[in-house]
Scaffold this motif. Structure first.
Motif, PDB file in Angstrom:
ATOM      1  N   HIS A  91      15.928  -0.272   7.243  1.00  0.00           N
ATOM      2  CA  HIS A  91      16.095   1.052   6.646  1.00  0.00           C
ATOM      3  C   HIS A  91      17.201   1.866   7.316  1.00  0.00           C
ATOM      4  O   HIS A  91      17.285   3.075   7.105  1.00  0.00           O
ATOM      5  N   ARG A 101      -1.960  -3.583   1.801  1.00  0.00           N
ATOM      6  CA  ARG A 101      -1.038  -2.654   1.133  1.00  0.00           C
ATOM      7  C   ARG A 101      -1.736  -1.923  -0.028  1.00  0.00           C
ATOM      8  O   ARG A 101      -1.459  -0.753  -0.290  1.00  0.00           O
ATOM      9  N   HIS A 158       1.338   1.447   8.394  1.00  0.00           N
ATOM     10  CA  HIS A 158       2.298   0.460   7.889  1.00  0.00           C
ATOM     11  C   HIS A 158       1.559  -0.820   7.516  1.00  0.00           C
ATOM     12  O   HIS A 158       0.568  -1.170   8.147  1.00  0.00           O
ATOM     13  N   ASP A 171       5.044  -6.383   4.073  1.00  0.00           N
ATOM     14  CA  ASP A 171       5.183  -6.481   2.614  1.00  0.00           C
ATOM     15  C   ASP A 171       5.392  -7.898   2.083  1.00  0.00           C
ATOM     16  O   ASP A 171       5.499  -8.089   0.881  1.00  0.00           O
TER      17      ASP A 171
HETATM   18 MG    MG Z   1       7.993  -1.401   4.245  1.00  0.00          MG
END
Ligand code: MG
Ligand code: CTP
Ligand code: ADP
Length: 171
Positions: free
Chosen positions: A55, A88, A121, A124
Motif C-alpha cells: 500500500h 475476512r 487485519h 486475503d
Molecule cells: Mg489487505
C-alpha cells in the motif's frame, strides 16, 4: 478430508485498548478457530511500513503506518478449513460505513472507528497468509505444519491454553 488452512489475524491498536471489543473477538477466535500461535507486539514504523508495503503509494499509507505503530497489536495464526475467507467474512468490509450499513454485526461493523482504525487485519489469500505468518513468526515451520502439526491439530485432542491464548495438544 479437508485440511486446516492458516490465516494471520492482527488485532489493531485501538481494539487491543478496548476491553469490550477485545474480549468479544477473543471469544470468537477461541471458539471458531484453532489458535495455533499468539503474540503481542509493539511495531516500530519501519516494520509496520514493511508489512503494508503493497500500500506504499496509497493516500492512507502514512496514517496506516503511524496508527499500526501507535500501540500494542495482537497477532494470531488461525487454523480452520476455510480460515482465510471465514476470518475476512467475520471482519466485514474494509470501509467502516460500508461495514456498518451492509454488515452491521461484522466485527468492523460493530467496532470499527474509521477506514484506518477498522478493528483487525486478515490475510486475503494463501500467498499473503504465508508471507504474513513468516513476517511475524519467522521461526514458524510451514514444513512441519504441513507434515505433522496440521493433522495433529485437525484430529486432536487439543485443549485451549488461556495463558498462551493458543490451542495446544492434549498430551
Ligand atoms: Mg489487505
Ligand atoms: N484522498 C482521500 C481521503 C479520504 N478519503 C475517504 O474519506 C473518508 C474520511 O476519511 P478520513 O479523513 O481518513 O477519516 P478519519 O476519521 O480521519 O480516519 P482515519 O485517519 O482513521 O483513516 C474515508 O472514507 C476515506 O477513505 C478518500 O477516499 N480519499
Ligand atoms: N480508504 C481508506 N482510508 C483509510 N485507511 C484505509 C483505506 N483503505 C484501507 N485502509 C487501511 O489500510 C488497511 C489495508 O487496506 P486493505 O488491504 O485494502 O484492506 P483490508 O484490511 O480489508 O485487507 C485497511 O485495513 C485499513 O486499515
Amino acid at each position: 478430508m479437508i485440511k486446516l488452512q492458516l490465516s494471520l489475524a492482527i488485532i489493531k491498536p485501538h481494539t487491543v485498548k478496548n476491553p469490550v471489543a477485545l474480549s468479544y473477538i477473543r471469544n470468537v477466535l477461541k471458539n471458531k478457530f484453532v489458535v495455533i500461535k499468539t503474540k503481542r507486539l509493539f511495531l516500530d514504523k519501519s516494520t509496520a511500513a514493511n508489512f503494508y508495503i503493497e500500500h506504499k503509494d496509497k493516500f492512507f499509507f502514512n496514517r496506516l503506518v503511524t496508527f499500526m505503530s501507535s500501540g500494542y497489536i495482537d497477532l494470531h495464526v488461525l487454523g480452520h478449513k476455510n480460515a482465510i475467507d471465514l476470518w475476512r467474512k467475520m471482519l466485514g468490509p474494509t470501509k467502516v460505513y460500508k461495514a456498518q450499513f451492509e454488515d452491521p454485526y461484522s466485527l468492523r461493523g460493530m467496532f470499527g472507528l474509521s477506514d484506518t482504525r477498522n478493528v483487525a487485519h486478515g490475510s486475503d489469500s494463501l500467498t499473503s497468509a504465508e508471507r504474513e505468518i513468516k513476517f511475524f513468526f519467522p521461526e514458524f515451520s510451514f514444513y512441519e505444519w504441513h507434515n505433522s502439526n496440521e493433522e495433529l491439530y485437525r484430529k486432536g485432542p487439543i485443549i485451549f491454553n488461556k495463558h498462551l491464548f493458543q490451542h495446544v495438544r492434549k498430551l
